[in-house]
Design a protein around this motif. Sequence first.
Motif, PDB file in Angstrom:
ATOM      1  N   PRO A 236      -3.286 -17.335 -55.217  1.00 53.33           N
ATOM      2  CA  PRO A 236      -1.786 -17.618 -54.899  1.00 53.33           C
ATOM      3  C   PRO A 236      -1.681 -19.265 -54.645  1.00 53.33           C
ATOM      4  N   ALA A 237      -0.514 -19.807 -55.292  1.00 54.63           N
ATOM      5  CA  ALA A 237      -0.365 -20.984 -55.117  1.00 54.63           C
ATOM      6  C   ALA A 237      -0.025 -21.579 -53.707  1.00 54.63           C
ATOM      7  N   PHE A 238      -0.464 -22.524 -53.254  1.00 54.37           N
ATOM      8  CA  PHE A 238      -0.231 -22.961 -51.694  1.00 54.37           C
ATOM      9  C   PHE A 238       1.074 -23.016 -51.563  1.00 54.37           C
ATOM     10  N   ALA A 239       1.753 -22.513 -50.743  1.00 50.89           N
ATOM     11  CA  ALA A 239       3.237 -22.368 -50.481  1.00 50.89           C
ATOM     12  C   ALA A 239       3.719 -23.316 -49.404  1.00 50.89           C
ATOM     13  N   GLY A 240       2.956 -24.123 -48.597  1.00 51.76           N
ATOM     14  CA  GLY A 240       3.341 -24.698 -47.675  1.00 51.76           C
ATOM     15  C   GLY A 240       2.689 -24.180 -46.303  1.00 51.76           C
ATOM     16  N   GLY A 241       2.745 -24.991 -44.984  1.00 47.17           N
ATOM     17  CA  GLY A 241       2.103 -24.612 -44.072  1.00 47.17           C
ATOM     18  C   GLY A 241       2.846 -23.882 -43.189  1.00 47.17           C
ATOM     19  N   PHE A 242       2.291 -23.091 -42.151  1.00 47.00           N
ATOM     20  CA  PHE A 242       2.886 -22.378 -41.209  1.00 47.00           C
ATOM     21  C   PHE A 242       3.961 -23.363 -40.532  1.00 47.00           C
ATOM     22  N   ARG A 243       3.460 -24.592 -40.034  1.00 42.70           N
ATOM     23  CA  ARG A 243       4.187 -25.313 -39.191  1.00 42.70           C
ATOM     24  C   ARG A 243       5.736 -25.575 -39.999  1.00 42.70           C
ATOM     25  N   GLN A 244       5.733 -25.978 -41.365  1.00 42.31           N
ATOM     26  CA  GLN A 244       6.778 -26.333 -41.933  1.00 42.31           C
ATOM     27  C   GLN A 244       7.697 -24.947 -41.949  1.00 42.31           C
ATOM     28  N   TRP A 245       6.974 -23.921 -42.273  1.00 42.44           N
ATOM     29  CA  TRP A 245       7.939 -22.714 -42.203  1.00 42.44           C
ATOM     30  C   TRP A 245       8.581 -22.378 -40.797  1.00 42.44           C
ATOM     31  N   TRP A 246       7.714 -22.522 -39.732  1.00 45.52           N
ATOM     32  CA  TRP A 246       8.259 -22.302 -38.592  1.00 45.52           C
ATOM     33  C   TRP A 246       9.132 -23.163 -38.015  1.00 45.52           C
ATOM     34  N   HIS A 247       9.087 -24.443 -38.536  1.00 47.06           N
ATOM     35  CA  HIS A 247      10.281 -25.407 -38.147  1.00 47.06           C
ATOM     36  C   HIS A 247      11.556 -25.174 -38.879  1.00 47.06           C
ATOM     37  N   ARG A 248      11.299 -24.567 -40.137  1.00 51.27           N
ATOM     38  CA  ARG A 248      12.629 -24.272 -40.919  1.00 51.27           C
ATOM     39  C   ARG A 248      13.383 -23.343 -40.263  1.00 51.27           C
ATOM     40  N   ARG A 249      12.493 -22.220 -39.667  1.00 53.76           N
ATOM     41  CA  ARG A 249      12.875 -20.888 -39.215  1.00 53.76           C
ATOM     42  C   ARG A 249      13.648 -21.304 -37.838  1.00 53.76           C
ATOM     43  N   LYS A 250      13.173 -22.276 -37.183  1.00 54.18           N
ATOM     44  CA  LYS A 250      13.826 -22.423 -36.122  1.00 54.18           C
ATOM     45  C   LYS A 250      15.127 -23.194 -36.161  1.00 54.18           C
ATOM     46  N   LYS A 251      15.189 -24.058 -37.189  1.00 54.18           N
ATOM     47  CA  LYS A 251      16.613 -24.758 -37.561  1.00 54.18           C
ATOM     48  C   LYS A 251      17.530 -23.923 -37.810  1.00 54.18           C
TER      49      LYS A 251
END
Length: 472
Positions: A457-472
Motif C-alpha cells: 500500500p502506498a504511504f498515505a501520510g501519517g496519523f498526525r496529519q490525519w488527526w490534524h485535518r480531522r480536528k480542523k
Amino acid sequence: MSETPSYIEFAEYSEHVPTNIPAAVQQATARFLGNRQLRIGEMPQWEELRQAASDIRLHTLLNLDSYLEKLEQQVTQAGGTVHWAEDAEAARQIVLGLARQHNVKTAVKVKSMATEEINLNHAFEQAGIEAIETDLGEFIIQLAGMGPSHIIVPAVHMKKEEIAQLFQEKLGVDAPPDPIKLTAIARTALREKFLNAEMGISGANFLVAETGTLVIVTNEGNGRMCTTLPDLHVAVVGIDKVVPDWESLTVLLKLLARSATGQKITTYTSFMTGPRRQEGESGPKEFHLVMLDNGRSKILQDPVGRDVLKCIRCGCCLNVCPVYKNVGGYAYGWFISGPIGAIFSPQVLGTEAARELPFASSLCGACVDVCPVKIPITQILLHLRRRVVEGDSIAPASAAPMVRSGAKLGALAFGVPWLYKLGTQLLPVLMAPLAKAGWIKALPAPANRWTRVRPFPAFAGGFRQWWHRRKK
Ligand code: SF4
C-alpha cells in the motif's frame, strides 16, 4: 534422512513451494483442528490443564539436573544402561558402537525425532547397516527419500495417489490409492523386518524420572514390535523429555493426543522400564538409553529462549500456522518445522545457520493460543529476531549488514519524534512515482521481497496529519 543443514534458505524455498503441498497440508490439518475443537468442548477444565502442564514443564526444566540424575538411577536399577551424548556426533557413535558390538545387520525404528535430529539413518547407511522406519508415515517418506514434513504426520504433504505410485515403484506391488490397502502393503513389507531385526531403535514422548520409564505414544502397533521383538533396544531421547513422576505424566498425556490429532487417547500408550527381567518374559535382553543434549543445556541458560524445551511435540502449532499451511514442512529446512521449528532450529543450529526462521512468521499468535504447554512462541520469535539483528550474550548478530543498518535506522526513526514526523512527510513524496491507485506493484531491493508476492500500500501520510485535518 534429515541432514544437519549448514544454512536454511527459508525465503528461497518458500518461493518455490510445489503447488500440491499447501492443499494436502491444509486438508489434513483442518481435520485435526476440527477434532481438537470437539475434544476441548468436552473438557471444561482445559485451560487449567494447560496451565498445570506449563507449570510442570517449566518446573522440570528448572530442576533438570536432579530429575536427570533420578532418571539415570532408576533406569540403571531396572537393568538398563544410560549414555550421555553431548552432541549429535557423540550420540551417533554411541548407537553405532552398540550396533557393531551386537553385530547388527538390520535395525527397526519407531517414533524417533531425536534420531532425525542426529541423522542416524545416514550414519547407519555408511556403516552398511539397514535402518528401517516402521511408522507408516516415516516408512513412506523413507521410501521417497525425504525427511518428515510434520511433527506427527511426516507424510502429511502426500496424497494417497502419490503414495500408491511410490509403493508401485519402490516395492514392485500393485498398489491402489486406498488407505486401507496401502497400509496392508506396508504391514506385509515390514513384518519380515520386525522378525529379523537384531536391534530396535526408538525415541520417547516422555521419560518418567520417578521409575525410569520410557513412554511411547502412537497409533500404530509398531512401537511395541520395535521395542520388544529385537534382543537389543536403544532409545535416543532429548534430555528435555524427562517428567518428574506419573502424576505429571497424566496431565501431559491428557493434553497430547487431544492437541495433536483430536483423539481422547492414542491407540497405544506404551510404558517400558528397563529390559526383560528373566528368560521367557517378552522384551529386549538389553536396554540402552542415549540422552541427547545437542545444545539443550545452552538453551537452558537463556531465560526467554528456554521455554522452547517445554514442547511436547503435539504439532498443533503447525496445524494453525498460516505460514506453515502455505509452505509446508520442507521450507523449514530441518526435521522440525512450523512455529516450533522456527524457535527450536535457530537455538540448536545457531542464528547464523537458521537466521531466516525467526522471521518466518506473521506473529499472529495462533500458535500461542493453542499450545498445550503455553510456550510463548511469538515472544521467543521476537527475542530471536533481536538476536539475529543485534546479537546477545548467547550469539553474535548474524543478519546482513544492510538489514542491521535498516533496523537501526528504523529504531532511530521511531524513537526520535521530529525524525519520525519528517519521515511521514517525506515518504509520500518519495513513493509517489512508484504508486498507482494507492498501491505500489514493485519496490526496489531489498523491499522487493514483499512486492514479489503482493502489492504494497502506498504511504498515505501519517496519523498526525490525519488527526490534524480531522480536528480542523
Ligand atoms: S510448541 Fe506447543 S503446540 Fe507446538 S508442538 Fe510444541 S507443544 Fe505442540
